[in-house]
Motif scaffolding. Structure first.
Motif: not given
Length: 406
Positions: A16-21, A23-24, A332-333
């Motif tokens: 659902i996302g790579q990197g904290k931003q 992903f968050g 979610l993940v």
């Protein structure tokens, strides 16, 4: 007695996302990415497998492409998340001999091995020499310590689905004992092949035939329609260091690791133990010096297992945690297995910083509706103290207590 440790850097990759931003943002928006898995060595035409796979891995440009030529997907993911955590925590400022690395996970490169075996079938004499290194999980340590110049301790720890949290505990103990000043805990990407997926299906742990035509509905932790976990590719890294060290270097912390608990069931079988889970939770609370009533939020293990989900909720009730807010990151993940604990800690700390809880997808009919669920809609919520839980095959139970640095 509570510890004096903080998280000063984090890195994550997921479907659902790579990197904290990224992903968050996806986490708080309640996004998911489930579908029929397509990776070679995992894809099955005869019996499609559901899961959450990310696309092309966004490896930082600072990691040489030459280095990646012989790196497995698990290794490339580890390099990526460690890089993000390393930069945020400014670890280049520290003596390389005072930096450690603990990789959580064992047997994490199975799909890679299946693909190599298939590629060299009938011509084994031409097997690439690096196979002698790459089939071992310690190869992840080798790649990371070589690239980042880590000269303190480095090793792997296996705790099945509790591996990520176990790595955090081992990293914390390395710092507290004075072996290193900062230690990176990695939840390694467990790269399943179709063999492991079939094994999980055969034992009744992995879903889902019921939602084969609707993959987005298949991952259902704590819902009455759950029928097993749904795999999700992910990896996470956290930098653990002392509060004194972070203040000396002028680095703020995400949260303080206040306490932890580890308890074994004394049982080789995969069935969960109420006694083991409650022992781990109570040990973590005791070390943190917290009463259960002080916990504002729990990030549970919550795989979607029929027996596992029910046992975990009983443990929360028995430990006096019915008042805490609950959601399920795996909805979610997916279930990252060896990476799950680390990624879910990252999800918890991002929620603490945002002052907001992410939704739980597919929680249409909770098996215990009286608990304080965050269901289809996320919500604002200040988290002063949080508890994260991870359990693993082999009878391992882990719990971590987190205190806000705000």
């Amino acid at each position: 007695m509570a510890t004096d440790l903080v998280v000063t850097g984090m890195g994550v990759v997921s479907a659902i996302g790579q990197g904290k931003q990224g992903f968050g943002e996806s986490l708080l928006a309640g996004r998911s990415a489930f579908g029929v898995m397509q990776r070679p060595g995992r894809r099955r035409e005869d019996a499609p497998l559901l899961g959450a796979e990310f696309g092309e891995l966004a490896v930082p440009e600072q990691i040489p492409r030459q280095l990646l030529r012989t790196a497995s997907l698990s290794t490339a993911a580890a390099l990526t998340v460690v890089h993000e955590a390393w930069e945020e925590a400014r670890l280049a400022e520290l003596d390389p001999q005072r930096i450690g690395l603990v990789v959580g996970g064992s047997n994490v490169q199975q799909r890679e091995l299946v693909n190599v075996h298939d590629a060299y079938a009938g011509r084994i004499a031409f097997l690439r020499p690096t196979y002698a290194l790459s089939f071992m999980d310690t190869d992840l340590c080798g790649f990371c310590t070589a690239h980042f110049g880590i000269h303190g301790l480095a090793y792997t720890v296996g705790g099945a689905s509790a591996s990520g949290q176990l790595a955090v505990i081992q990293a914390a103990q390395a710092v507290l004992s004075g072996q290193v000043d900062a230690c990176i805990a990695v939840g390694a990407l467990m790269d399943l092949s179709y063999w492991e997926c079939q094994g999980f299906r055969a034992i009744g742990a992995m879903g889902s035939d019921r939602f084969a035509a609707s993959p987005e509905l298949a991952c259902r932790p704590f819902d009455r329609d759950h029928d097993g976990f749904i795999f999700g590719e992910c990896s996470g890294a956290l930098v653990i260091e002392s509060l004194a060290s972070s203040r000396r270097r002028g680095i703020g912390g995400y949260a303080a690791l206040a306490g932890w608990g580890v308890a074994m069931d004394g049982n080789r079988n995969p069935d969960p133990s109420l006694r083991g889970e409650t022992r781990a939770i109570r040990a973590a609370l005791a070390q943190a010096g917290l009463d259960a009533a002080a916990i504002d939020y729990v990030n549970p293990h919550g795989t979607g297992s029929i027996v596992g989900d029910e046992t975990e909720l009983r443990a929360l009730r028995e430990c006096g945690l019915s008042q805490a807010r609950l959601n399920a990151t795996k909805s979610l993940v997916g279930h990252g297995l060896s990476a799950a604990g680390a990624v879910e800690v990252i999800a918890t700390l991002l929620q603490m910083r945002a002052g907001r809880l992410h939704p739980t997808r597919n929680l249409d009919d909770p098996i215990d509706p009286d608990l304080r669920w965050v269901a289809a809609q996320g919500e604002a919520h200040r988290i002063g103290n949080a508890l994260t839980l991870s359990m693993g095959f082999g009878g391992m139970n882990t719990a971590l207590c987190w205190r806000s640095c705000a």
